[in-house]
Design an enzyme around this catalytic site. Structure first.
Site, PDB file in Angstrom:
ATOM      1  CE  LYS A 275      50.046  35.555  29.036  1.00  0.00           C
ATOM      2  NZ  LYS A 275      50.665  36.838  29.455  1.00  0.00           N
TER       3      LYS A 275
ATOM      4  NE  ARG B 175      47.461  39.349  24.735  1.00  0.00           N
ATOM      5  CZ  ARG B 175      48.478  38.552  24.759  1.00  0.00           C
ATOM      6  NH1 ARG B 175      48.360  37.271  24.782  1.00  0.00           N
ATOM      7  NH2 ARG B 175      49.703  39.008  24.729  1.00  0.00           N
TER       8      ARG B 175
ATOM      9  NE  ARG C 154      59.562  38.602  27.308  1.00  0.00           N
ATOM     10  CZ  ARG C 154      58.251  38.361  27.300  1.00  0.00           C
ATOM     11  NH1 ARG C 154      57.746  37.380  28.024  1.00  0.00           N
ATOM     12  NH2 ARG C 154      57.434  39.093  26.585  1.00  0.00           N
TER      13      ARG C 154
ATOM     14  NE  ARG D  24      57.869  39.114  22.576  1.00  0.00           N
ATOM     15  CZ  ARG D  24      56.837  38.697  23.299  1.00  0.00           C
ATOM     16  NH1 ARG D  24      56.908  37.547  23.956  1.00  0.00           N
ATOM     17  NH2 ARG D  24      55.754  39.430  23.365  1.00  0.00           N
TER      18      ARG D  24
ATOM     19  NE  ARG E 257      53.923  43.195  24.946  1.00  0.00           N
ATOM     20  CZ  ARG E 257      55.086  42.665  25.346  1.00  0.00           C
ATOM     21  NH1 ARG E 257      56.208  43.368  25.274  1.00  0.00           N
ATOM     22  NH2 ARG E 257      55.116  41.443  25.786  1.00  0.00           N
TER      23      ARG E 257
HETATM   24  O1  C5P Z   1      51.278  36.373  24.276  1.00  0.00           O
HETATM   25  P1  C5P Z   1      52.422  37.233  23.808  1.00  0.00           P
HETATM   26  O2  C5P Z   1      52.824  38.264  24.810  1.00  0.00           O
HETATM   27  O3  C5P Z   1      53.565  36.441  23.284  1.00  0.00           O
HETATM   28  O4  C5P Z   1      51.834  38.027  22.567  1.00  0.00           O
HETATM   29  C1  C5P Z   1      52.640  38.950  21.873  1.00  0.00           C
HETATM   30  C2  C5P Z   1      51.774  39.851  21.034  1.00  0.00           C
HETATM   31  O5  C5P Z   1      51.025  39.076  20.087  1.00  0.00           O
HETATM   32  C3  C5P Z   1      50.726  40.646  21.790  1.00  0.00           C
HETATM   33  O6  C5P Z   1      51.250  41.808  22.396  1.00  0.00           O
HETATM   34  C4  C5P Z   1      49.768  40.980  20.674  1.00  0.00           C
HETATM   35  O7  C5P Z   1      50.271  42.004  19.843  1.00  0.00           O
HETATM   36  C5  C5P Z   1      49.772  39.685  19.867  1.00  0.00           C
HETATM   37  N1  C5P Z   1      48.695  38.787  20.288  1.00  0.00           N
HETATM   38  C6  C5P Z   1      47.394  39.100  19.919  1.00  0.00           C
HETATM   39  N2  C5P Z   1      46.362  38.303  20.288  1.00  0.00           N
HETATM   40  C7  C5P Z   1      46.575  37.202  21.022  1.00  0.00           C
HETATM   41  C8  C5P Z   1      47.896  36.845  21.412  1.00  0.00           C
HETATM   42  C9  C5P Z   1      48.936  37.687  21.032  1.00  0.00           C
HETATM   43  O8  C5P Z   1      47.162  40.110  19.261  1.00  0.00           O
HETATM   44  N3  C5P Z   1      45.533  36.416  21.374  1.00  0.00           N
HETATM   45 MG    MG Z   2      54.342  34.664  26.371  1.00  0.00          MG
END
Ligand code: C5P
Ligand code: MG
Length: 191
Positions: free
Chosen positions: A14, A89, A128, A134, A146
């Site tokens: 994404k 989400r 990654r 991270r 996740r």
């Molecule tokens: O989108 P990304 O993978 O960068 O998001 C990293 C973390 O941020 C997620 O695993 C979650 O813990 C948090 N997150 C969230 N709600 C969202 C976007 C991200 O809790 N809408």
């Molecule tokens: Mg991302």
């Protein structure tokens, strides 16, 4: 304005593809994950609130995330659209987004789902993790959590927009450039 949700599990690509869409179409790219990480790095109140959830691979509470998202959307004035990356989400986040846009006489034009097999996701995220810095990429248990959270809490968002006839599926496996071409084909039909 065009509003597109780029959707998929962690590791679907994404972020990579959203940056390309941002540049190709002059869209505002909102990555809620990036905004959280920026706040964690700068030790803001929001960052402190979000950190423990993110480090465990869990979702930050909806009220926190929705408020943050609404703030980010205010930067879209001179853009052709918004590409949402990592938001919504949950079903509650999707409904809040629909309401926010509705208030502005706007709407989501499409949810584009990047389809990738779970074992490829895990491999990509582990890879990654070698360079991303991270914490949530560094531990395979967190990575698996996740992906689990994606299936239990996030996948319903796809159905929410499918019911509105806005779901578009794109194969997320292959070269970055090949996937960009697949996405561009879909987006060109929306703008
Ligand atoms: O989108 P990304 O993978 O960068 O998001 C990293 C973390 O941020 C997620 O695993 C979650 O813990 C948090 N997150 C969230 N709600 C969202 C976007 C991200 O809790 N809408
Ligand atoms: Mg991302």
């Amino acid at each position: 304005m065009t509003h597109i949700i780029l959707f998929g599990p962690p590791g679907a690509g994404k972020g990579t593809q959203a940056e390309r869409i941002r540049d190709n179409y002059n869209f505002l790219h909102i990555s809620t994950g990036d905004v959280f990480r920026y706040n964690i790095k700068n030790e803001t109140a929001l960052g402190k609130r979000a950190k423990s959830f993110i480090d465990r691979g869990e979702l930050v509470p909806d009220d926190v995330t929705i408020k943050m998202l609404a703030g980010e959307m205010r930067q879209a004035d001179d853009k052709n659209g918004i590409i949402f990356d990592g938001f919504p989400r949950t079903k509650a986040q999707a409904k809040a987004l629909d309401d926010l846009l509705n208030e502005q006489n706007e709407k989501i034009d499409a949810l584009i789902s990047l389809d990738v097999d779970d074992n490829i996701l895990i491999e990509r995220l582990k890879e990654r993790g070698k360079t991303s810095g991270r914490k949530d990429d560094a531990d395979e248990n967190v990575i698996r959590n996740r992906i689990q959270v994606y299936y239990t809490e996030t996948e319903v968002v796809k159905e929410h927009y499918n019911e509105q006839n806005k779901l578009q599926k794109v194969d997320g496996v292959g070269d970055i450039e090949a996937i960009t071409k697949r996405l561009n084909k879909v987006i060109d039909q929306l703008i």
